[in-house]
Design a protein around this motif. Structure first.
Motif, mmCIF file in Angstrom:
data_model
loop_
_atom_site.group_PDB
_atom_site.id
_atom_site.type_symbol
_atom_site.label_atom_id
_atom_site.label_comp_id
_atom_site.label_asym_id
_atom_site.label_seq_id
_atom_site.Cartn_x
_atom_site.Cartn_y
_atom_site.Cartn_z
ATOM 1 N N THR A 216 26.563 7.946 31.707
ATOM 2 C CA THR A 216 26.517 7.782 30.259
ATOM 3 C C THR A 216 26.572 9.135 29.558
ATOM 4 O O THR A 216 26.574 10.185 30.214
ATOM 5 C CB THR A 216 25.224 7.058 29.852
ATOM 6 N N VAL A 217 26.594 9.102 28.251
ATOM 7 C CA VAL A 217 26.675 10.345 27.478
ATOM 8 C C VAL A 217 25.438 11.207 27.743
ATOM 9 O O VAL A 217 25.543 12.431 27.884
ATOM 10 C CB VAL A 217 26.810 10.028 25.968
ATOM 11 N N LEU A 218 24.271 10.587 27.833
ATOM 12 C CA LEU A 218 23.048 11.331 28.107
ATOM 13 C C LEU A 218 23.087 11.957 29.503
ATOM 14 O O LEU A 218 22.672 13.104 29.688
ATOM 15 C CB LEU A 218 21.832 10.414 27.964
ATOM 16 N N GLU A 219 23.599 11.215 30.480
ATOM 17 C CA GLU A 219 23.727 11.759 31.831
ATOM 18 C C GLU A 219 24.750 12.894 31.876
ATOM 19 O O GLU A 219 24.581 13.872 32.608
ATOM 20 C CB GLU A 219 24.107 10.652 32.806
ATOM 21 N N GLN A 220 25.818 12.766 31.097
ATOM 22 C CA GLN A 220 26.811 13.837 31.037
ATOM 23 C C GLN A 220 26.219 15.098 30.423
ATOM 24 O O GLN A 220 26.514 16.212 30.864
ATOM 25 C CB GLN A 220 28.036 13.385 30.241
ATOM 26 N N ALA A 221 25.363 14.932 29.414
ATOM 27 C CA ALA A 221 24.682 16.089 28.833
ATOM 28 C C ALA A 221 23.746 16.719 29.858
ATOM 29 O O ALA A 221 23.661 17.948 29.973
ATOM 30 C CB ALA A 221 23.903 15.676 27.592
ATOM 31 N N GLY A 222 23.064 15.894 30.638
ATOM 32 C CA GLY A 222 22.208 16.408 31.704
ATOM 33 C C GLY A 222 23.004 17.137 32.765
ATOM 34 O O GLY A 222 22.566 18.157 33.305
ATOM 35 N N ALA A 223 24.197 16.624 33.081
ATOM 36 C CA ALA A 223 25.060 17.297 34.050
ATOM 37 C C ALA A 223 25.503 18.649 33.540
ATOM 38 O O ALA A 223 25.582 19.622 34.297
ATOM 39 C CB ALA A 223 26.273 16.420 34.363
ATOM 40 N N TRP A 224 25.786 18.723 32.236
ATOM 41 C CA TRP A 224 26.182 20.011 31.664
ATOM 42 C C TRP A 224 25.046 21.021 31.757
ATOM 43 O O TRP A 224 25.265 22.191 32.066
ATOM 44 C CB TRP A 224 26.614 19.816 30.213
ATOM 45 N N VAL A 225 23.825 20.563 31.483
ATOM 46 C CA VAL A 225 22.655 21.456 31.555
ATOM 47 C C VAL A 225 22.385 21.872 32.998
ATOM 48 O O VAL A 225 22.013 23.016 33.265
ATOM 49 C CB VAL A 225 21.418 20.762 30.938
ATOM 50 N N MET A 226 22.575 20.950 33.942
ATOM 51 C CA MET A 226 22.225 21.211 35.336
ATOM 52 C C MET A 226 23.335 21.897 36.132
ATOM 53 O O MET A 226 23.173 22.121 37.332
ATOM 54 C CB MET A 226 21.840 19.897 36.024
ATOM 55 N N GLN A 227 24.426 22.272 35.497
ATOM 56 C CA GLN A 227 25.474 22.997 36.207
ATOM 57 C C GLN A 227 24.908 24.273 36.804
ATOM 58 O O GLN A 227 24.119 24.968 36.164
ATOM 59 C CB GLN A 227 26.604 23.378 35.259
ATOM 60 N N ASP B 137 24.617 27.975 37.477
ATOM 61 C CA ASP B 137 25.068 29.191 36.815
ATOM 62 C C ASP B 137 24.498 30.371 37.587
ATOM 63 O O ASP B 137 23.719 30.188 38.517
ATOM 64 C CB ASP B 137 24.624 29.196 35.348
ATOM 65 N N PRO B 138 24.898 31.592 37.260
ATOM 66 C CA PRO B 138 24.410 32.752 38.017
ATOM 67 C C PRO B 138 22.882 32.889 38.020
ATOM 68 O O PRO B 138 22.298 33.291 39.035
ATOM 69 C CB PRO B 138 25.063 33.945 37.314
ATOM 70 N N VAL B 139 22.233 32.541 36.925
ATOM 71 C CA VAL B 139 20.770 32.654 36.878
ATOM 72 C C VAL B 139 20.136 31.627 37.812
ATOM 73 O O VAL B 139 19.163 31.910 38.506
ATOM 74 C CB VAL B 139 20.262 32.479 35.425
ATOM 75 N N THR B 140 20.707 30.427 37.872
ATOM 76 C CA THR B 140 20.193 29.393 38.758
ATOM 77 C C THR B 140 20.357 29.804 40.217
ATOM 78 O O THR B 140 19.443 29.625 41.023
ATOM 79 C CB THR B 140 20.931 28.059 38.511
ATOM 80 N N VAL B 141 21.510 30.348 40.562
ATOM 81 C CA VAL B 141 21.754 30.786 41.936
ATOM 82 C C VAL B 141 20.805 31.931 42.301
ATOM 83 O O VAL B 141 20.260 31.971 43.410
ATOM 84 C CB VAL B 141 23.226 31.187 42.119
ATOM 85 N N GLU C 223 23.532 23.651 48.248
ATOM 86 C CA GLU C 223 24.611 23.725 47.262
ATOM 87 C C GLU C 223 25.472 22.473 47.239
ATOM 88 O O GLU C 223 25.788 21.935 46.175
ATOM 89 C CB GLU C 223 25.483 24.950 47.533
ATOM 90 N N ALA C 224 25.839 21.957 48.418
ATOM 91 C CA ALA C 224 26.745 20.805 48.474
ATOM 92 C C ALA C 224 26.100 19.559 47.865
ATOM 93 O O ALA C 224 26.727 18.858 47.053
ATOM 94 C CB ALA C 224 27.159 20.537 49.915
ATOM 95 N N ASP C 225 24.876 19.267 48.242
ATOM 96 C CA ASP C 225 24.197 18.076 47.723
ATOM 97 C C ASP C 225 23.914 18.217 46.232
ATOM 98 O O ASP C 225 24.033 17.250 45.477
ATOM 99 C CB ASP C 225 22.900 17.836 48.499
ATOM 100 N N TYR C 226 23.546 19.420 45.790
ATOM 101 C CA TYR C 226 23.278 19.652 44.376
ATOM 102 C C TYR C 226 24.537 19.401 43.545
ATOM 103 O O TYR C 226 24.504 18.703 42.534
ATOM 104 C CB TYR C 226 22.782 21.087 44.174
ATOM 105 N N LEU C 227 25.669 19.940 44.001
ATOM 106 C CA LEU C 227 26.930 19.751 43.281
ATOM 107 C C LEU C 227 27.364 18.284 43.297
ATOM 108 O O LEU C 227 27.929 17.789 42.318
ATOM 109 C CB LEU C 227 28.015 20.638 43.878
ATOM 110 N N GLN C 228 27.077 17.584 44.389
ATOM 111 C CA GLN C 228 27.409 16.161 44.471
ATOM 112 C C GLN C 228 26.592 15.357 43.455
ATOM 113 O O GLN C 228 27.119 14.473 42.788
ATOM 114 C CB GLN C 228 27.131 15.662 45.884
ATOM 115 N N ARG C 229 25.325 15.684 43.297
ATOM 116 C CA ARG C 229 24.482 14.974 42.337
ATOM 117 C C ARG C 229 24.881 15.289 40.896
ATOM 118 O O ARG C 229 24.845 14.411 40.037
ATOM 119 C CB ARG C 229 23.015 15.309 42.583
ATOM 120 N N VAL C 230 25.264 16.535 40.637
ATOM 121 C CA VAL C 230 25.734 16.885 39.291
ATOM 122 C C VAL C 230 27.032 16.158 38.984
ATOM 123 O O VAL C 230 27.233 15.669 37.866
ATOM 124 C CB VAL C 230 25.887 18.415 39.152
#
Length: 95
Positions: free
Chosen positions: A65-76, A78-82, A51-58
């Motif tokens: 950049t804008v594309l990386e920010q969009a990727g960060a939004w997708v990679m947040q 969420d309950p389904v991911t957990v 969890e810690a390393d994943y959140l650090q990378r996000v």
């Protein structure tokens, strides 16, 4: 042209060929498969990195950049991911 027409027999016995209407259907099964695999991939990364390393990378993606920010939004996470990460962690070998 056999796939482009619908043949029917009229009341007087005459065979009538009418053009087949093209109705594109939305590939719902394909979309659901992509979503399922996406959440499974996110769950695998969450379980593998922790969890810690994943959140650090996000967080690092959010400052890019804008594309990386969009990727960060997708990679947040969420309950389904957990939930997927919990299932995947039972399969992954422990270090």
């Amino acid at each position: 042209m056999s796939n482009g027409v619908v043949k029917s027999v009229s009341s007087d016995g005459l065979i009538v060929a009418k053009p087949r209407l093209y109705r594109p259907r939305f590939p719902l099964k394909g979309l659901l498969a992509v979503l399922f695999l996406g959440f499974l991939f996110k769950g695998f990364l969450f379980a593998y990195l922790g969890e810690a390393d994943y959140l650090q990378r996000v967080a690092a993606l959010q400052s890019g950049t804008v594309l990386e920010q969009a990727g960060a939004w997708v990679m947040q996470p969420d309950p389904v991911t957990v939930l997927a990460a919990n299932g995947v962690s039972a399969i992954l070998p422990q270090n």
